[in-house]
Design a protein around this motif. Structure first.
Motif, PDB file in Angstrom:
ATOM      1  N   LEU A 107       0.822  -1.213   0.000  1.00 37.76           N
ATOM      2  CA  LEU A 107       0.000   0.000   0.000  1.00 37.76           C
ATOM      3  C   LEU A 107       0.857   1.265   0.000  1.00 37.76           C
ATOM      4  CD1 LEU A 107      -2.869  -0.974   2.453  1.00 37.76           C
ATOM      5  CD2 LEU A 107      -3.011  -0.664  -0.019  1.00 37.76           C
ATOM      6  N   PHE A 108       1.915   1.261   0.790  1.00 39.32           N
ATOM      7  CA  PHE A 108       2.789   2.421   0.841  1.00 39.32           C
ATOM      8  C   PHE A 108       3.466   2.652  -0.507  1.00 39.32           C
ATOM      9  CE2 PHE A 108       6.880   4.441   1.956  1.00 39.32           C
ATOM     10  CZ  PHE A 108       6.376   5.600   2.532  1.00 39.32           C
ATOM     11  N   THR A 109       3.926   1.574  -1.144  1.00 38.76           N
ATOM     12  CA  THR A 109       4.567   1.685  -2.451  1.00 38.76           C
ATOM     13  C   THR A 109       3.574   2.173  -3.508  1.00 38.76           C
ATOM     14  OG1 THR A 109       6.015  -0.134  -1.816  1.00 38.76           O
ATOM     15  CG2 THR A 109       5.976   0.434  -4.134  1.00 38.76           C
ATOM     16  N   LEU A 110       2.334   1.669  -3.457  1.00 35.93           N
ATOM     17  CA  LEU A 110       1.317   2.128  -4.404  1.00 35.93           C
ATOM     18  C   LEU A 110       0.999   3.604  -4.202  1.00 35.93           C
ATOM     19  CD1 LEU A 110      -1.170  -0.885  -4.485  1.00 35.93           C
ATOM     20  CD2 LEU A 110       0.310  -0.076  -6.328  1.00 35.93           C
ATOM     21  N   LEU A 111       0.927   4.038  -2.971  1.00 37.49           N
ATOM     22  CA  LEU A 111       0.649   5.444  -2.692  1.00 37.49           C
ATOM     23  C   LEU A 111       1.765   6.340  -3.236  1.00 37.49           C
ATOM     24  CD1 LEU A 111      -1.146   7.536  -1.205  1.00 37.49           C
ATOM     25  CD2 LEU A 111       0.388   7.232   0.737  1.00 37.49           C
ATOM     26  N   ALA A 114       1.573   6.300  -7.055  1.00 38.55           N
ATOM     27  CA  ALA A 114       0.461   7.100  -7.573  1.00 38.55           C
ATOM     28  C   ALA A 114       0.788   8.588  -7.479  1.00 38.55           C
ATOM     29  CB  ALA A 114      -0.812   6.769  -6.800  1.00 38.55           C
ATOM     30  N   GLU A 115       1.395   8.998  -6.374  1.00 40.92           N
ATOM     31  CA  GLU A 115       1.762  10.401  -6.220  1.00 40.92           C
ATOM     32  C   GLU A 115       2.780  10.810  -7.284  1.00 40.92           C
ATOM     33  OE1 GLU A 115       4.271  13.675  -4.613  1.00 40.92           O
ATOM     34  OE2 GLU A 115       4.878  11.593  -4.768  1.00 40.92           O
ATOM     35  N   TRP A 116       3.755   9.972  -7.537  1.00 39.19           N
ATOM     36  CA  TRP A 116       4.763  10.267  -8.556  1.00 39.19           C
ATOM     37  C   TRP A 116       4.126  10.306  -9.948  1.00 39.19           C
ATOM     38  CZ3 TRP A 116       6.596   7.250 -12.647  1.00 39.19           C
ATOM     39  CH2 TRP A 116       7.701   7.769 -13.296  1.00 39.19           C
ATOM     40  N   LEU A 118       0.989  10.956 -10.773  1.00 42.19           N
ATOM     41  CA  LEU A 118       0.158  12.150 -10.955  1.00 42.19           C
ATOM     42  C   LEU A 118       1.013  13.399 -11.162  1.00 42.19           C
ATOM     43  CD1 LEU A 118      -2.647  11.483  -8.337  1.00 42.19           C
ATOM     44  CD2 LEU A 118      -2.856  11.465 -10.829  1.00 42.19           C
ATOM     45  N   ARG A 119       2.106  13.479 -10.472  1.00 44.23           N
ATOM     46  CA  ARG A 119       2.999  14.633 -10.688  1.00 44.23           C
ATOM     47  C   ARG A 119       3.541  14.640 -12.110  1.00 44.23           C
ATOM     48  NH1 ARG A 119       6.090  17.337  -6.383  1.00 44.23           N
ATOM     49  NH2 ARG A 119       4.881  17.145  -4.490  1.00 44.23           N
ATOM     50  N   ARG A 120       3.899  13.464 -12.621  1.00 45.28           N
ATOM     51  CA  ARG A 120       4.401  13.382 -14.004  1.00 45.28           C
ATOM     52  C   ARG A 120       3.297  13.737 -14.990  1.00 45.28           C
ATOM     53  NH1 ARG A 120       9.663  12.617 -15.574  1.00 45.28           N
ATOM     54  NH2 ARG A 120       8.804  11.584 -17.364  1.00 45.28           N
ATOM     55  N   LEU A 121       2.084  13.251 -14.723  1.00 45.72           N
ATOM     56  CA  LEU A 121       0.957  13.501 -15.619  1.00 45.72           C
ATOM     57  C   LEU A 121       0.614  14.980 -15.674  1.00 45.72           C
ATOM     58  CD1 LEU A 121      -1.319  12.192 -17.364  1.00 45.72           C
ATOM     59  CD2 LEU A 121      -2.691  12.135 -15.267  1.00 45.72           C
ATOM     60  N   TRP A 122       0.639  15.648 -14.546  1.00 45.41           N
ATOM     61  CA  TRP A 122       0.257  17.056 -14.484  1.00 45.41           C
ATOM     62  C   TRP A 122       1.426  17.992 -14.745  1.00 45.41           C
ATOM     63  CZ3 TRP A 122      -2.533  15.936  -9.273  1.00 45.41           C
ATOM     64  CH2 TRP A 122      -3.734  15.278  -9.525  1.00 45.41           C
ATOM     65  N   GLY A 123       2.603  17.467 -15.041  1.00 45.42           N
ATOM     66  CA  GLY A 123       3.761  18.285 -15.382  1.00 45.42           C
ATOM     67  C   GLY A 123       4.360  19.023 -14.187  1.00 45.42           C
ATOM     68  N   MET A 124       4.247  18.455 -13.011  1.00 42.90           N
ATOM     69  CA  MET A 124       4.785  19.111 -11.813  1.00 42.90           C
ATOM     70  C   MET A 124       6.197  18.637 -11.494  1.00 42.90           C
ATOM     71  SD  MET A 124       1.384  18.973  -9.435  1.00 42.90           S
ATOM     72  CE  MET A 124       2.108  19.842  -8.096  1.00 42.90           C
ATOM     73  N   VAL A 125       6.756  17.761 -12.316  1.00 39.72           N
ATOM     74  CA  VAL A 125       8.114  17.269 -12.055  1.00 39.72           C
ATOM     75  C   VAL A 125       9.065  17.822 -13.067  1.00 39.72           C
ATOM     76  CG1 VAL A 125       9.542  15.222 -11.785  1.00 39.72           C
ATOM     77  CG2 VAL A 125       7.169  15.167 -11.098  1.00 39.72           C
TER      78      VAL A 125
END
Length: 125
Positions: A107-111, A114-116, A118-125
């Motif tokens: 669960l921790f790895t999935l969280l 997922a956070e990483w 979403l950041r890549r998808l939204w261009g925040m990285v």
């Protein structure tokens, strides 16, 4: 501490372009600590202070001569009843986790993934 001295060259004082004597200046910082502190003036225990410290908490202020008698009393006393042992959740012992630790890792790895993502998808990285 600041030390100022005239600059000498061949036994004669050096002069600045305006004719005033050239000066060397040195500075130093140091901390002065006395050899004898307030703690070292009274090296033995303050018996009155020990009594004032022990009495409000239900203790006893004893001298070194009283140690053997105190140890005999302590040995004769029954151990205090600690009551029920607390049950901790989550139980981090491996032999009793019943799959909790691997599930927590997944669960921790999935969280984090997922956070990483979403950041890549939204261009925040």
């Amino acid at each position: 501490m600041v030390v100022t001295s005239p600059a000498m060259k061949d036994g004669k004082p050096e002069l600045n372009p305006d004719g005033s004597p050239k000066l060397h200046r040195g500075t130093a910082k140091f901390i002065a600590i006395p050899d004898v502190s307030d703690e070292m003036l009274r090296v033995s225990a303050d018996q009155e202070f020990m009594i004032r410290l022990a009495v409000p908490t239900g203790g006893k202020a004893l001298r070194l001569d009283d140690l053997p008698g105190f140890l005999k009393e302590l040995k004769a006393e029954a151990p205090p009843d600690t009551g029920k042992k607390p049950r901790y959740y989550p139980d981090w012992h491996r032999n009793r986790s019943k799959g909790f630790l691997p599930l927590w890792l997944v669960l921790f790895t999935l969280l984090l993934g997922a956070e990483w993502g979403l950041r890549r998808l939204w261009g925040m990285v």
